[in-house]
Design a protein around this motif. Sequence first.
Motif, mmCIF file in Angstrom:
data_model
loop_
_atom_site.group_PDB
_atom_site.id
_atom_site.type_symbol
_atom_site.label_atom_id
_atom_site.label_comp_id
_atom_site.label_asym_id
_atom_site.label_seq_id
_atom_site.Cartn_x
_atom_site.Cartn_y
_atom_site.Cartn_z
ATOM 1 N N GLN A 65 0.811 -1.207 0.000
ATOM 2 C CA GLN A 65 0.000 0.000 0.000
ATOM 3 C C GLN A 65 0.847 1.261 0.000
ATOM 4 O OE1 GLN A 65 -2.674 0.401 3.338
ATOM 5 N NE2 GLN A 65 -2.595 2.612 3.195
ATOM 6 N N LYS A 66 1.788 1.319 0.918
ATOM 7 C CA LYS A 66 2.467 2.580 1.177
ATOM 8 C C LYS A 66 3.701 2.825 0.313
ATOM 9 C CE LYS A 66 0.549 2.733 5.760
ATOM 10 N NZ LYS A 66 0.766 2.750 7.185
ATOM 11 N N VAL A 67 4.379 1.764 -0.095
ATOM 12 C CA VAL A 67 5.590 1.951 -0.896
ATOM 13 C C VAL A 67 5.294 1.742 -2.387
ATOM 14 C CG1 VAL A 67 7.954 1.160 -1.302
ATOM 15 C CG2 VAL A 67 7.080 1.323 1.032
ATOM 16 N N LEU A 68 4.713 0.609 -2.738
ATOM 17 C CA LEU A 68 4.476 0.326 -4.145
ATOM 18 C C LEU A 68 3.343 1.163 -4.734
ATOM 19 C CD1 LEU A 68 4.901 -3.556 -4.214
ATOM 20 C CD2 LEU A 68 6.599 -1.789 -4.708
ATOM 21 N N MET A 69 2.247 1.285 -4.002
ATOM 22 C CA MET A 69 1.094 2.033 -4.505
ATOM 23 C C MET A 69 1.163 3.519 -4.129
ATOM 24 S SD MET A 69 -0.812 -0.290 -6.032
ATOM 25 C CE MET A 69 -2.421 0.409 -6.164
ATOM 26 N N GLU A 70 2.097 3.873 -3.235
ATOM 27 C CA GLU A 70 2.298 5.250 -2.776
ATOM 28 C C GLU A 70 1.025 5.866 -2.202
ATOM 29 O OE1 GLU A 70 4.094 7.338 -6.075
ATOM 30 O OE2 GLU A 70 6.002 6.319 -5.770
ATOM 31 N N LEU A 71 0.300 5.062 -1.411
ATOM 32 C CA LEU A 71 -0.890 5.542 -0.724
ATOM 33 C C LEU A 71 -0.572 5.694 0.753
ATOM 34 C CD1 LEU A 71 -3.445 3.103 -2.384
ATOM 35 C CD2 LEU A 71 -3.103 5.511 -2.941
ATOM 36 N N ASP A 72 -0.677 6.878 1.282
ATOM 37 C CA ASP A 72 -0.395 7.147 2.695
ATOM 38 C C ASP A 72 1.046 6.788 3.050
ATOM 39 O OD1 ASP A 72 -1.154 8.131 5.162
ATOM 40 O OD2 ASP A 72 -1.908 6.215 5.882
ATOM 41 N N GLY A 73 1.966 7.074 2.137
ATOM 42 C CA GLY A 73 3.366 6.698 2.299
ATOM 43 C C GLY A 73 4.139 7.475 3.343
ATOM 44 N N SER A 74 3.543 8.505 3.902
ATOM 45 C CA SER A 74 4.265 9.290 4.909
ATOM 46 C C SER A 74 4.210 8.644 6.289
ATOM 47 C CB SER A 74 3.683 10.705 4.977
ATOM 48 O OG SER A 74 2.327 10.645 5.368
ATOM 49 N N LYS A 75 3.361 7.634 6.459
ATOM 50 C CA LYS A 75 3.196 6.985 7.763
ATOM 51 C C LYS A 75 3.653 5.532 7.681
ATOM 52 C CE LYS A 75 -0.879 9.785 8.718
ATOM 53 N NZ LYS A 75 -2.318 9.766 8.962
ATOM 54 N N LEU A 76 4.968 5.316 7.589
ATOM 55 C CA LEU A 76 5.507 3.966 7.472
ATOM 56 C C LEU A 76 5.887 3.405 8.834
ATOM 57 C CD1 LEU A 76 7.929 4.418 4.431
ATOM 58 C CD2 LEU A 76 5.589 3.577 4.406
ATOM 59 N N SER A 77 5.619 2.120 9.030
ATOM 60 C CA SER A 77 6.105 1.447 10.236
ATOM 61 C C SER A 77 7.622 1.340 10.120
ATOM 62 C CB SER A 77 5.491 0.051 10.351
ATOM 63 O OG SER A 77 6.001 -0.786 9.332
ATOM 64 N N ASN A 78 8.290 1.091 11.230
ATOM 65 C CA ASN A 78 9.751 0.981 11.208
ATOM 66 C C ASN A 78 10.223 -0.105 10.255
ATOM 67 O OD1 ASN A 78 10.125 3.053 13.013
ATOM 68 N ND2 ASN A 78 10.186 1.717 14.798
ATOM 69 N N LYS A 79 9.556 -1.277 10.260
ATOM 70 C CA LYS A 79 9.962 -2.381 9.392
ATOM 71 C C LYS A 79 9.825 -2.020 7.919
ATOM 72 C CE LYS A 79 9.166 -6.223 12.488
ATOM 73 N NZ LYS A 79 8.736 -7.591 12.592
ATOM 74 N N VAL A 80 8.739 -1.389 7.571
ATOM 75 C CA VAL A 80 8.514 -1.009 6.175
ATOM 76 C C VAL A 80 9.480 0.096 5.777
ATOM 77 C CG1 VAL A 80 6.831 -0.056 4.555
ATOM 78 C CG2 VAL A 80 6.122 -1.799 6.188
ATOM 79 N N GLN A 81 9.761 1.034 6.669
ATOM 80 C CA GLN A 81 10.709 2.114 6.377
ATOM 81 C C GLN A 81 12.115 1.557 6.122
ATOM 82 O OE1 GLN A 81 10.038 5.640 6.166
ATOM 83 N NE2 GLN A 81 11.997 5.425 5.140
ATOM 84 N N VAL A 82 12.526 0.588 6.918
ATOM 85 C CA VAL A 82 13.852 -0.027 6.735
ATOM 86 C C VAL A 82 13.930 -0.707 5.366
ATOM 87 C CG1 VAL A 82 15.365 -1.895 7.552
ATOM 88 C CG2 VAL A 82 14.394 -0.259 9.185
ATOM 89 N N LEU A 83 12.894 -1.443 5.000
ATOM 90 C CA LEU A 83 12.880 -2.126 3.703
ATOM 91 C C LEU A 83 12.903 -1.115 2.565
ATOM 92 C CD1 LEU A 83 12.721 -4.631 1.950
ATOM 93 C CD2 LEU A 83 10.247 -4.627 2.280
ATOM 94 N N LYS A 84 12.121 -0.065 2.683
ATOM 95 C CA LYS A 84 12.101 0.970 1.639
ATOM 96 C C LYS A 84 13.490 1.592 1.484
ATOM 97 C CE LYS A 84 9.991 5.318 0.273
ATOM 98 N NZ LYS A 84 9.073 6.401 0.641
ATOM 99 N N ASN A 85 14.143 1.900 2.610
ATOM 100 C CA ASN A 85 15.480 2.493 2.539
ATOM 101 C C ASN A 85 16.482 1.552 1.877
ATOM 102 O OD1 ASN A 85 14.525 4.778 3.812
ATOM 103 N ND2 ASN A 85 15.251 4.181 5.840
ATOM 104 N N LYS A 86 16.380 0.250 2.191
ATOM 105 C CA LYS A 86 17.288 -0.717 1.579
ATOM 106 C C LYS A 86 17.068 -0.822 0.080
ATOM 107 C CE LYS A 86 18.353 -3.466 5.571
ATOM 108 N NZ LYS A 86 18.798 -4.753 6.013
ATOM 109 N N LEU A 87 15.827 -0.722 -0.349
ATOM 110 C CA LEU A 87 15.529 -0.793 -1.775
ATOM 111 C C LEU A 87 16.029 0.452 -2.525
ATOM 112 C CD1 LEU A 87 11.906 -2.220 -1.696
ATOM 113 C CD2 LEU A 87 13.953 -3.382 -2.505
ATOM 114 N N LEU A 88 16.080 1.569 -1.828
ATOM 115 C CA LEU A 88 16.527 2.818 -2.475
ATOM 116 C C LEU A 88 18.039 3.008 -2.448
ATOM 117 C CD1 LEU A 88 13.733 5.229 -1.167
ATOM 118 C CD2 LEU A 88 13.938 4.191 -3.440
ATOM 119 N N GLU A 89 18.768 2.112 -1.775
ATOM 120 C CA GLU A 89 20.239 2.240 -1.714
ATOM 121 C C GLU A 89 20.866 1.984 -3.058
ATOM 122 O OE1 GLU A 89 21.645 -0.442 1.309
ATOM 123 O OE2 GLU A 89 20.997 0.888 2.901
#
Length: 89
Positions: A65-89
């Motif tokens: 929902q929040k990363v791939l679909m970019e819906l409500d992406g400003s409110k990420l859980s810590n686990k999802v935020q870590v994964l998103k950061n790793k994908l953007l490295e």
Amino acid sequence: SRRSRLCMGADSTDVPEDVGIVIEGCTVLQDLGDVANGCAVLLGLIYCLNLSYPKDLRYTFDFFQKVLMELDGSKLSNKVQVLKNKLLE
């Protein structure tokens, strides 16, 4: 042959025969065309029906929902935020 391919598993280039959505054992939609469309429709159904994400798949759906679909992406859980950061490295 088709039978031997089924036993061997699907290949990433295989086109699905049917894409549908099953909720609690009931087929609610079918013939959605492709997996991407099926995922988008599934998120829409979850939202419209006010369903909770399955407990075991909560972070998977959150990521969807929040990363791939970019819906409500400003409110990420810590686990999802870590994964998103790793994908953007």
